[in-house]
Design a protein around this motif. Sequence first.
Motif, PDB file in Angstrom:
ATOM      1  N   THR A  26       9.342 100.137  77.949  1.00 26.62           N
ATOM      2  CA  THR A  26       9.736 100.089  76.546  1.00 26.62           C
ATOM      3  C   THR A  26      11.157 100.586  76.371  1.00 26.62           C
ATOM      4  O   THR A  26      11.945  99.993  75.650  1.00 26.62           O
ATOM      5  CB  THR A  26       8.765 100.943  75.690  1.00 26.62           C
ATOM      6  OG1 THR A  26       7.446 100.457  75.899  1.00 26.62           O
ATOM      7  CG2 THR A  26       9.123 100.873  74.234  1.00 26.62           C
ATOM      8  N   THR A  27      11.524 101.669  77.038  1.00 29.10           N
ATOM      9  CA  THR A  27      12.869 102.220  76.945  1.00 29.10           C
ATOM     10  C   THR A  27      13.894 101.216  77.459  1.00 29.10           C
ATOM     11  O   THR A  27      14.946 101.036  76.854  1.00 29.10           O
ATOM     12  CB  THR A  27      12.967 103.534  77.740  1.00 29.10           C
ATOM     13  OG1 THR A  27      11.991 104.440  77.234  1.00 29.10           O
ATOM     14  CG2 THR A  27      14.339 104.155  77.619  1.00 29.10           C
ATOM     15  N   ALA A  28      13.605 100.546  78.545  1.00 33.74           N
ATOM     16  CA  ALA A  28      14.519  99.557  79.099  1.00 33.74           C
ATOM     17  C   ALA A  28      14.692  98.391  78.134  1.00 33.74           C
ATOM     18  O   ALA A  28      15.795  97.872  77.966  1.00 33.74           O
ATOM     19  CB  ALA A  28      14.014  99.060  80.446  1.00 33.74           C
ATOM     20  N   ALA A  29      13.617  97.993  77.471  1.00 36.37           N
ATOM     21  CA  ALA A  29      13.692  96.889  76.519  1.00 36.37           C
ATOM     22  C   ALA A  29      14.553  97.270  75.323  1.00 36.37           C
ATOM     23  O   ALA A  29      15.353  96.470  74.843  1.00 36.37           O
ATOM     24  CB  ALA A  29      12.294  96.485  76.059  1.00 36.37           C
ATOM     25  N   VAL A  30      14.419  98.483  74.846  1.00 33.62           N
ATOM     26  CA  VAL A  30      15.222  98.948  73.715  1.00 33.62           C
ATOM     27  C   VAL A  30      16.687  99.045  74.123  1.00 33.62           C
ATOM     28  O   VAL A  30      17.572  98.676  73.363  1.00 33.62           O
ATOM     29  CB  VAL A  30      14.701 100.307  73.188  1.00 33.62           C
ATOM     30  CG1 VAL A  30      15.660 100.916  72.190  1.00 33.62           C
ATOM     31  CG2 VAL A  30      13.326 100.137  72.566  1.00 33.62           C
ATOM     32  N   ALA A  31      16.958  99.532  75.328  1.00 34.58           N
ATOM     33  CA  ALA A  31      18.333  99.661  75.804  1.00 34.58           C
ATOM     34  C   ALA A  31      18.997  98.295  75.943  1.00 34.58           C
ATOM     35  O   ALA A  31      20.202  98.171  75.746  1.00 34.58           O
ATOM     36  CB  ALA A  31      18.364 100.401  77.132  1.00 34.58           C
ATOM     37  N   GLU A  34      20.454  94.100  71.610  1.00 33.03           N
ATOM     38  CA  GLU A  34      21.845  93.972  71.198  1.00 33.03           C
ATOM     39  C   GLU A  34      22.224  95.073  70.222  1.00 33.03           C
ATOM     40  O   GLU A  34      21.464  95.417  69.338  1.00 33.03           O
ATOM     41  CB  GLU A  34      22.071  92.610  70.552  1.00 33.03           C
ATOM     42  CG  GLU A  34      22.017  91.465  71.533  1.00 33.03           C
ATOM     43  CD  GLU A  34      22.405  90.152  70.883  1.00 33.03           C
ATOM     44  OE1 GLU A  34      23.372  90.141  70.095  1.00 33.03           O
ATOM     45  OE2 GLU A  34      21.735  89.166  71.157  1.00 33.03           O
ATOM     46  N   LYS A  35      23.415  95.614  70.390  1.00 33.96           N
ATOM     47  CA  LYS A  35      23.920  96.693  69.543  1.00 33.96           C
ATOM     48  C   LYS A  35      25.215  96.248  68.874  1.00 33.96           C
ATOM     49  O   LYS A  35      25.866  95.304  69.319  1.00 33.96           O
ATOM     50  CB  LYS A  35      24.199  97.953  70.374  1.00 33.96           C
ATOM     51  CG  LYS A  35      23.024  98.473  71.145  1.00 33.96           C
ATOM     52  CD  LYS A  35      22.172  99.336  70.298  1.00 33.96           C
ATOM     53  CE  LYS A  35      21.067  99.958  71.142  1.00 33.96           C
ATOM     54  NZ  LYS A  35      20.309 100.909  70.420  1.00 33.96           N
ATOM     55  N   GLU A  36      25.589  96.950  67.805  1.00 29.12           N
ATOM     56  CA  GLU A  36      26.865  96.696  67.156  1.00 29.12           C
ATOM     57  C   GLU A  36      27.447  98.019  66.661  1.00 29.12           C
ATOM     58  O   GLU A  36      26.721  98.991  66.475  1.00 29.12           O
ATOM     59  CB  GLU A  36      26.714  95.719  65.989  1.00 29.12           C
ATOM     60  CG  GLU A  36      25.889  96.238  64.832  1.00 29.12           C
ATOM     61  CD  GLU A  36      25.667  95.202  63.729  1.00 29.12           C
ATOM     62  OE1 GLU A  36      26.246  94.106  63.808  1.00 29.12           O
ATOM     63  OE2 GLU A  36      24.916  95.496  62.801  1.00 29.12           O
ATOM     64  N   PRO A  73      21.300  99.136  66.319  1.00 33.46           N
ATOM     65  CA  PRO A  73      20.762  97.811  66.620  1.00 33.46           C
ATOM     66  C   PRO A  73      21.412  96.749  65.730  1.00 33.46           C
ATOM     67  O   PRO A  73      21.677  97.001  64.541  1.00 33.46           O
ATOM     68  CB  PRO A  73      19.272  97.956  66.309  1.00 33.46           C
ATOM     69  CG  PRO A  73      18.996  99.417  66.465  1.00 33.46           C
ATOM     70  CD  PRO A  73      20.254 100.106  65.995  1.00 33.46           C
ATOM     71  N   LYS A  74      21.685  95.596  66.302  1.00 34.42           N
ATOM     72  CA  LYS A  74      22.354  94.513  65.586  1.00 34.42           C
ATOM     73  C   LYS A  74      21.603  94.183  64.302  1.00 34.42           C
ATOM     74  O   LYS A  74      20.400  94.048  64.297  1.00 34.42           O
ATOM     75  CB  LYS A  74      22.443  93.287  66.485  1.00 34.42           C
ATOM     76  CG  LYS A  74      23.392  92.244  65.966  1.00 34.42           C
ATOM     77  CD  LYS A  74      23.704  91.245  67.061  1.00 34.42           C
ATOM     78  CE  LYS A  74      24.714  90.238  66.580  1.00 34.42           C
ATOM     79  NZ  LYS A  74      26.067  90.613  66.858  1.00 34.42           N
ATOM     80  N   GLY A  75      22.335  94.091  63.196  1.00 38.36           N
ATOM     81  CA  GLY A  75      21.765  93.757  61.900  1.00 38.36           C
ATOM     82  C   GLY A  75      21.429  94.967  61.039  1.00 38.36           C
ATOM     83  O   GLY A  75      21.243  94.836  59.834  1.00 38.36           O
TER      84      GLY A  75
END
Length: 88
Positions: A26-31, A34-36, A73-75
């Motif tokens: 789960t942590t890897a998926a969150v990392a 996409e980020k902004e 997180p993007k958005g």
Amino acid sequence: MKKTTNIALATAVTGLLALAGTTMTTTAAVAAEEKEKCYGVVKAGKNDCATKTSSCAGTSKTDGQKDAFVMVPKGLCDRLAGGSTEAK
């Protein structure tokens, strides 16, 4: 009785290992999400990188400083009060 204790202990350890594996996934998926950069919403001293007026992360001087950003997180930035994806 000793055999029952060993089985219970083995079951508990196996459960903990499975839980740890799920948490890491789960942590890897969150990392990987996409980020902004989100400007104007950072508390003083909590910015992620340098600004026009400071050279390091964590050195913004005021809450909501327009040139200080935090990665989100993007958005999400568009939904935050005072948030902008561009420095002002």
